[in-house]
Design an enzyme around this catalytic site. Structure first.
Site, PDB file in Angstrom:
ATOM      1  N   GLY A   8      76.080  54.612 -25.386  1.00  0.00           N
ATOM      2  CA  GLY A   8      76.338  53.175 -25.573  1.00  0.00           C
ATOM      3  C   GLY A   8      77.366  52.875 -26.743  1.00  0.00           C
ATOM      4  CD  GLN A  12      77.061  41.863 -31.000  1.00  0.00           C
ATOM      5  OE1 GLN A  12      76.107  42.038 -30.121  1.00  0.00           O
ATOM      6  NE2 GLN A  12      77.371  40.865 -31.691  1.00  0.00           N
ATOM      7  CB  ILE A  33      79.376  54.513 -18.480  1.00  0.00           C
ATOM      8  CG1 ILE A  33      79.130  53.022 -18.868  1.00  0.00           C
ATOM      9  CG2 ILE A  33      78.109  55.481 -18.103  1.00  0.00           C
ATOM     10  CD1 ILE A  33      78.241  52.261 -17.906  1.00  0.00           C
ATOM     11  NE  ARG A  34      82.002  49.427 -21.994  1.00  0.00           N
ATOM     12  CZ  ARG A  34      82.369  48.767 -22.946  1.00  0.00           C
ATOM     13  NH1 ARG A  34      83.647  48.321 -23.302  1.00  0.00           N
ATOM     14  NH2 ARG A  34      81.597  48.390 -24.070  1.00  0.00           N
ATOM     15  CG  ASP A  49      75.260  56.820 -16.154  1.00  0.00           C
ATOM     16  OD1 ASP A  49      74.234  56.433 -16.441  1.00  0.00           O
ATOM     17  OD2 ASP A  49      75.684  56.188 -14.956  1.00  0.00           O
ATOM     18  CE1 TYR A 139      67.848  44.573 -23.709  1.00  0.00           C
ATOM     19  CE2 TYR A 139      67.219  42.491 -24.440  1.00  0.00           C
ATOM     20  CZ  TYR A 139      67.718  43.605 -24.949  1.00  0.00           C
ATOM     21  OH  TYR A 139      68.202  43.890 -26.046  1.00  0.00           O
ATOM     22  CE  LYS A 143      66.307  46.981 -25.471  1.00  0.00           C
ATOM     23  NZ  LYS A 143      66.893  48.164 -26.074  1.00  0.00           N
TER      24      LYS A 143
HETATM   25  P1  NAD Z   1      76.031  46.413 -25.669  1.00  0.00           P
HETATM   26  O1  NAD Z   1      75.788  45.562 -24.299  1.00  0.00           O
HETATM   27  O2  NAD Z   1      77.284  45.524 -26.468  1.00  0.00           O
HETATM   28  O3  NAD Z   1      76.520  47.754 -25.542  1.00  0.00           O
HETATM   29  C1  NAD Z   1      75.815  48.655 -24.309  1.00  0.00           C
HETATM   30  C2  NAD Z   1      76.921  49.820 -24.231  1.00  0.00           C
HETATM   31  O4  NAD Z   1      76.074  50.692 -23.098  1.00  0.00           O
HETATM   32  C3  NAD Z   1      78.252  49.385 -23.623  1.00  0.00           C
HETATM   33  O5  NAD Z   1      79.133  49.812 -24.131  1.00  0.00           O
HETATM   34  C4  NAD Z   1      77.956  49.713 -21.984  1.00  0.00           C
HETATM   35  O6  NAD Z   1      79.261  50.392 -21.550  1.00  0.00           O
HETATM   36  C5  NAD Z   1      77.088  51.012 -22.329  1.00  0.00           C
HETATM   37  N1  NAD Z   1      76.393  51.367 -21.046  1.00  0.00           N
HETATM   38  C6  NAD Z   1      75.795  50.464 -20.149  1.00  0.00           C
HETATM   39  N2  NAD Z   1      75.228  51.197 -19.017  1.00  0.00           N
HETATM   40  C7  NAD Z   1      75.223  52.553 -19.587  1.00  0.00           C
HETATM   41  C8  NAD Z   1      74.920  53.897 -18.919  1.00  0.00           C
HETATM   42  N3  NAD Z   1      74.358  53.893 -17.781  1.00  0.00           N
HETATM   43  N4  NAD Z   1      74.985  55.083 -19.812  1.00  0.00           N
HETATM   44  C9  NAD Z   1      75.575  54.879 -20.790  1.00  0.00           C
HETATM   45  N5  NAD Z   1      76.266  53.667 -21.412  1.00  0.00           N
HETATM   46  C10 NAD Z   1      75.805  52.656 -20.772  1.00  0.00           C
HETATM   47  O7  NAD Z   1      74.929  46.134 -26.487  1.00  0.00           O
HETATM   48  P2  NAD Z   1      74.736  46.469 -28.185  1.00  0.00           P
HETATM   49  O8  NAD Z   1      74.765  44.943 -28.450  1.00  0.00           O
HETATM   50  O9  NAD Z   1      75.507  47.381 -28.733  1.00  0.00           O
HETATM   51  O10 NAD Z   1      73.222  46.978 -28.158  1.00  0.00           O
HETATM   52  C11 NAD Z   1      72.758  48.312 -28.705  1.00  0.00           C
HETATM   53  C12 NAD Z   1      71.223  48.208 -28.572  1.00  0.00           C
HETATM   54  O11 NAD Z   1      70.740  47.281 -29.306  1.00  0.00           O
HETATM   55  C13 NAD Z   1      70.730  48.000 -27.225  1.00  0.00           C
HETATM   56  O12 NAD Z   1      69.452  48.618 -26.977  1.00  0.00           O
HETATM   57  C14 NAD Z   1      70.366  46.437 -27.192  1.00  0.00           C
HETATM   58  O13 NAD Z   1      69.393  46.333 -26.353  1.00  0.00           O
HETATM   59  C15 NAD Z   1      69.808  46.354 -28.506  1.00  0.00           C
HETATM   60  N6  NAD Z   1      69.722  44.928 -29.013  1.00  0.00           N
HETATM   61  C16 NAD Z   1      71.043  44.551 -29.230  1.00  0.00           C
HETATM   62  C17 NAD Z   1      71.149  43.064 -29.707  1.00  0.00           C
HETATM   63  C18 NAD Z   1      72.384  42.397 -29.833  1.00  0.00           C
HETATM   64  O14 NAD Z   1      72.202  41.169 -30.192  1.00  0.00           O
HETATM   65  N7  NAD Z   1      73.461  43.006 -29.701  1.00  0.00           N
HETATM   66  C19 NAD Z   1      69.818  42.477 -30.054  1.00  0.00           C
HETATM   67  C20 NAD Z   1      68.659  43.192 -29.770  1.00  0.00           C
HETATM   68  C21 NAD Z   1      68.776  44.450 -29.360  1.00  0.00           C
HETATM   69  C1  AKB Z   2      69.891  39.600 -25.652  1.00  0.00           C
HETATM   70  O1  AKB Z   2      69.970  38.157 -25.969  1.00  0.00           O
HETATM   71  O2  AKB Z   2      69.845  40.204 -24.720  1.00  0.00           O
HETATM   72  C2  AKB Z   2      70.057  40.593 -26.764  1.00  0.00           C
HETATM   73  C3  AKB Z   2      68.917  40.543 -27.658  1.00  0.00           C
HETATM   74  C4  AKB Z   2      68.269  39.581 -28.649  1.00  0.00           C
HETATM   75  O3  AKB Z   2      68.081  41.450 -27.474  1.00  0.00           O
HETATM   76  N1  AKB Z   2      71.040  39.903 -27.908  1.00  0.00           N
END
Ligand code: NAD
Ligand code: AKB
Length: 313
Positions: A8, A12, A33-34, A49, A139, A143
């Site tokens: 992934g 972000q 995956i992109r 993936d 979700y 987790k």
């Molecule tokens: P994001 O949604 O920005 O990015 C997720 C990435 O996963 C995307 O680039 C997407 O293309 C890729 N993806 C989706 N399906 C896939 C698959 N089947 N195989 C491979 N890649 C795939 O997420 P993020 O914000 O970068 O979060 C990263 C981690 O941190 C995640 O586990 C998320 O749950 C956790 N998290 C994020 C936040 C936040 O606010 N950003 C908060 C809490 C937890």
């Molecule tokens: C979401 O809002 O889903 C994420 C998180 C807090 O896990 N930013």
């Protein structure tokens, strides 16, 4: 030079974590995956993936992967729109990561959790590290599954699994991908571009948030913490909590005419099921965690960085 596989990567967090890992001397294999637009950041990049266990195994063997940072996930709002996809990607992904890591001798797995792992029955203020975890989003369920399955692999097979429960992450780089905390990033774009923002949670919904700088700091600190110092494997981390109205007031210091209104949608209910603030004393004790950004510093950084980025476009 430790070789780290990041799943992934284009999300972000991955977009900012990967350059930092490289600058610290890690060899990073970026996957998603992109295809990336900016190929330099992610080089070397491979399509993966995380539902495809054989493809994951091949990358791990071909590149001698020693650690995995598993970031691929379907976030909370997208998950509620498509629970089956969240089940496949989030549950299937962590199962594949842990099992391939075990079979191929990967030393360490870091897979982020979230404040979403807590639910309506959890104490909402200063939510402790070890407390009731009964989330009511798919979700959140995924987790809790990630945390418990990772801890199982640690005690059953000796795999060095670690996870942090990130709050909403605020950044000026890649935009967030379908979460309930996305309003706290989108507000900056709309404020700078149009001077107004319609928020999808109500004015008084207090939510735990964190700057990307603090997110990266916590991630690296936990990744590199000596295993013998860790009594836990799943950690709360806090930045600062604020409501949309409080963030709007801070933004008015930079855009005095900024206007906000509120049109709560399905994400309001998700937000209300999560903690309002987080007790991260366990992370502080076990690996020295301490955030650097409060609401005022975070707002100033976001406004200045995004303003100059959007001015150039
Ligand atoms: P994001 O949604 O920005 O990015 C997720 C990435 O996963 C995307 O680039 C997407 O293309 C890729 N993806 C989706 N399906 C896939 C698959 N089947 N195989 C491979 N890649 C795939 O997420 P993020 O914000 O970068 O979060 C990263 C981690 O941190 C995640 O586990 C998320 O749950 C956790 N998290 C994020 C936040 C936040 O606010 N950003 C908060 C809490 C937890
Ligand atoms: C979401 O809002 O889903 C994420 C998180 C807090 O896990 N930013």
């Amino acid at each position: 030079m430790t070789t780290v596989l990041v799943t992934g990567s284009l999300g972000q967090i991955g977009t900012e974590l990967i350059p930092l890992l490289k600058s610290k001397g890690y060899t990073v294999i970026s996957t998603d995956i992109r295809e990336p637009v900016d190929k330099d950041i992610f080089d070397p990049f491979l399509m993966l993936d995380t539902r495809d266990r054989d493809a994951m195994r091949k990358i791990i063997k071909d590149h001698g992967v020693e650690m995995i940072i598993h970031n691929a996930s379907i976030l909370s709002a997208t998950g509620e729109k498509n629970p089956q996809l969240a089940l496949e990607v989030n549950m299937g992904g962590i199962q594949n990561v842990l099992e391939v890591a075990r079979q191929e001798g990967v030393k360490r797995v870091l897979s982020p959790s979230s404040i979403a792992a807590f639910g309506p029955d959890t104490p909402k203020d200063n939510t402790p590290n070890d407390t009731i975890m009964r989330p009511n989003t798919i979700y959140g369920v995924s987790k809790v599954y990630t945390e418990l399955l990772g801890e199982y692999y640690a005690h059953k097979y000796g795999l060095d699994f670690r996870t942090l429960r990130y709050p909403g992450i605020i950044s000026a780089g890649a935009q967030p991908g379908g979460g309930t905390t996305d309003w706290a990033v989108q507000i900056f774009y709309d404020a700078i571009l149009t001077g107004k923002y319609t928020c999808f949670v109500d004015h008084d919904v207090l939510m735990p948030m964190m700057s990307m700088q603090d997110c990266l700091k916590a991630t690296i600190m936990l990744l590199e913490a000596p295993e013998q110092n860790l009594k836990h494997r799943s950690f709360n981390v806090a930045g600062c909590s604020f409501t949309p109205a409080q963030l709007a007031n801070e933004l008015k210091k930079f855009i005095p005419d900024f206007q906000i209104d509120y049109a709560p949608d399905f994400r309001q209910e998700i937000a209300l099921s999560w903690p309002r603030s987080i007790d991260d004393s366990v992370a502080r004790e076990e690996w020295g965690w301490e955030p650097d950004y409060d609401l005022s510093k975070l707002t100033e950084y976001m406004y200045n960085t995004l303003k100059s980025k959007l001015d150039k476009q």
